[in-house]
Design a protein around this motif. Structure first.
Motif, short mmCIF file in Angstrom:
data_model
loop_
_atom_site.label_atom_id
_atom_site.label_comp_id
_atom_site.label_asym_id
_atom_site.label_seq_id
_atom_site.Cartn_x
_atom_site.Cartn_y
_atom_site.Cartn_z
N ARG A 74 4.75 5.41 2.09
CA ARG A 74 5.32 4.41 3.44
C ARG A 74 6.31 4.38 4.21
O ARG A 74 6.52 3.61 4.95
N LYS A 133 1.04 -1.36 -0.20
CA LYS A 133 -0.10 0.13 0.37
C LYS A 133 1.05 1.35 -0.06
O LYS A 133 1.88 1.29 0.95
N ARG A 190 0.42 3.33 5.48
CA ARG A 190 0.29 2.19 6.32
C ARG A 190 -0.66 1.21 6.10
O ARG A 190 -1.47 1.66 5.00
N ASP A 191 -1.04 0.10 6.54
CA ASP A 191 -1.40 -0.87 5.54
C ASP A 191 -2.37 -1.11 5.92
O ASP A 191 -3.83 -1.30 5.46
N HIS A 192 -3.56 -0.48 7.01
CA HIS A 192 -4.48 0.21 7.41
C HIS A 192 -4.55 0.85 6.64
O HIS A 192 -6.96 1.75 6.85
N ASP A 193 -4.05 2.05 5.79
CA ASP A 193 -4.51 3.14 5.88
C ASP A 193 -5.80 2.93 4.06
O ASP A 193 -5.49 1.54 3.24
N GLU A 194 -7.09 3.45 4.20
CA GLU A 194 -7.65 3.54 2.95
C GLU A 194 -7.67 5.14 2.31
O GLU A 194 -7.06 6.04 2.61
N GLY A 231 -3.39 4.98 0.33
CA GLY A 231 -3.90 4.64 -0.03
C GLY A 231 -3.93 2.97 -0.42
O GLY A 231 -4.78 2.13 -0.04
N THR A 259 -3.46 0.31 -2.89
CA THR A 259 -2.36 -0.38 -3.37
C THR A 259 -1.49 0.05 -5.28
O THR A 259 -1.62 0.91 -5.68
#
Length: 518
Positions: free
Chosen positions: A161, A74, A77-81, A337, A339
């Motif tokens: 990132r 992503k 961060r992995d939880h970012d939308e 956010g 990928t």
């Protein structure tokens, strides 16, 4: 105090260089034009092969990323939308990337290639018509957006990132380490800012001429310096108002409106124009484009005196690369956010498909009118390219109303691009901050409009500045290639570290299971 001066180095240095070149262009326009043209002619004739090879490498790298193990990473961060819905995101990057160019060249370029085709074809023949659409797809398709994909992805990955700044130089940290914080990094950022400023200034001037051309054709408003200055003042007020409103209001709303109106305009022309011909042309040209992509990507003319490749393909590649710092920085800013796979597909493929559709609708309609209806579209392109779109729209139902809509659309794309550019210039000259101060954006906006207005007094000066910006593309192509390698290294390292962590996790799990069994 010393730290503050260092922070302002890129800002003051880039403004000094831009103003110096503009003074040169205003006082000695012919000298600037001759010097820039001579430098550009040398660069394109000597390094044309380099431009062609580099842009194809960018395309290969972008396609590789879609299928690589790094595609799931992503940009954040992995939880970012994602911050913006897909349509809004697409509208913003499309408006900043080439919206106004598509409106202007949608008719003009296919007709121009039909009159004077590439590959030694005879003009105004069915073969010339097929090649005209194919090369329009090529010049506005995968390669330009691959250039934007590489630089935007490198910036977004570094900023969101890795927690770096939004500066171009920050993307080189995997290669250069702490040296990006010194003079080398400031040189890279200054070159990016100058390239963006030159491109924005010339586009403001050329965009003004395009708007005035439409007003002249539709309303009979004369194409004079006074009218051009009035247009610049109005457009400047609009994009500064949008800049003050901020990214989430001004550019976001304008971009959504731009794409909506452009879509409705294209659908109107598709329905009221030669619909079956347009769809047949689209289908045929997509196949021809994909089938000839590699050949066109490496086409040079060492065994003939043809100038098409240098005048069009290499010119376009240099132009897209010169614009890459601006468009790439802006796309990166609005892409947090997502990928890497989603990003590449969105930036590379979706705009390419939309560009193909646009050229098929407008270029196909114009070609049908020229070939089968005997209407003077080619004559309009030969005499004044700014009128080509309006001559075509005039032949359709409600032609006057649709022409007015087209003028408004050009103006709105113009405002959005200028607003985006002042945002990026503010970011590039403010240590890469995500939200540059309004004052910095206003300074750049007024400076760019002032430059465009001053050089419109000397049309040669405006052309000289445009050519000078294309010369900058050569060193920036090298920077982009190194940036691509730096991004590859960073992604390879992250994938390797992720796999190592996963192996350790599995080993730990196996040990726990073995203990439970014992």
């Amino acid at each position: 105090m010393k730290k503050d001066r260092e922070k302002g180095t890129v800002f003051y240095l880039s403004i000094f260089i831009v103003v110096a070149v503009v003074v040169w262009g205003f006082l000695f326009p012919d000298h600037l034009a001759d010097a820039a043209q001579e430098a550009y002619a040398y660069v394109t004739s000597t390094f044309g092969w380099f431009y062609l090879t580099a842009t194809f490498l960018f395309l290969l790298f972008a396609i590789f990323l879609i299928f690589s193990p790094a595609s799931r990473i992503k940009l954040g961060r992995d939880h970012d939308e994602p911050r913006y819905p897909f349509f809004t995101w697409l509208a913003m990057l499309f408006s900043a990337g080439m919206g106004i160019g598509l409106v202007f060249y949608g008719v003009a370029e296919p007709i121009y290639h039909y009159i004077d085709p590439p590959e030694g074809l005879t003009g105004e023949t069915p073969a010339a018509a097929r090649a005209a659409l194919r090369y329009s797809f090529f010049h506005w398709g995968l390669q330009p957006w691959a250039i934007y994909t590489v630089i935007a992805l490198a910036i977004a990955y570094t900023q969101f990132r890795k927690g770096g700044t939004g500066l171009i130089s920050a993307t080189f940290r995997p290669l250069l380490g702490h040296r990006v914080d010194g003079l080398l990094g400031k040189g890279i950022d200054t070159l990016a800012a100058v390239a963006t400023a030159f491109g924005v200034a010339t586009s403001l001037g050329l965009g003004t001429l395009q708007i005035n051309g439409g007003l002249d054709y539709v309303f009979g408003i004369p194409n004079t310096t006074t009218v051009n200055l009035i247009i610049i003042v109005i457009v400047t007020a609009l994009f500064l108002l949008s800049a003050i409103s901020g990214l989430d209001r001004g550019i976001r709303y304008l971009s959504n409106l731009n794409l909506s109106i452009a879509g409705l305009l294209a659908l109107f022309v598709l329905i009221t124009g030669p619909t079956l011909f347009i769809m047949d042309a689209l289908t045929t040209t997509v196949g021809s484009y994909l089938n000839n992509l590699v050949t066109m990507s490496f086409l040079m003319t060492p065994f003939s005196q043809g100038t098409f490749v240098g005048d069009w393909t290499i010119f376009y590649w240099a132009w897209w690369i010169a614009w890459a710092p601006f468009v790439g920085s802006f796309i990166a800013r609005v892409s947090k956010g997502r990928t890497i796979r989603e990003f590449v597909v969105g930036v590379l493929l979706v705009p390419t498909v939309l560009s193909m559709f646009w050229f098929s609708v407008f270029g196909g309609t114009a070609l049908h009118m020229e070939i089968f209806e005997g209407l003077p579209i080619a004559e309009a392109v030969s005499s004044d390219m700014t009128s080509a779109l309006f001559v075509t729209l005039e032949q359709l139902p409600w032609g006057m109303i649709i022409s007015i809509v087209a003028i408004l659309l050009i103006t709105m794309f113009f405002v959005t691009s200028a607003d985006s550019a002042t945002f990026v210039l503010g970011m590039l000259t403010s240590q890469g901050t995500e939200n540059p101060r309004t004052g910095i954006k206003i300074i750049w906006g007024i400076l760019m409009s002032g430059i465009a207005g001053a050089l419109l007094f000397t049309e040669t000066g405006l052309g000289g500045l445009q050519t000078a910006s294309l010369v900058i593309a050569l060193p920036f192509t090298i920077i982009l290639l190194l940036m691509m390698y730096s991004l590859y290294k960073a992604l390879k390292r992250e994938v390797h570290d992720a796999r190592r962590r996963e192996r350790k996790r599995l080993q730990k799990l196996e040990r726990l299971l073995e203990r439970e069994e014992d």
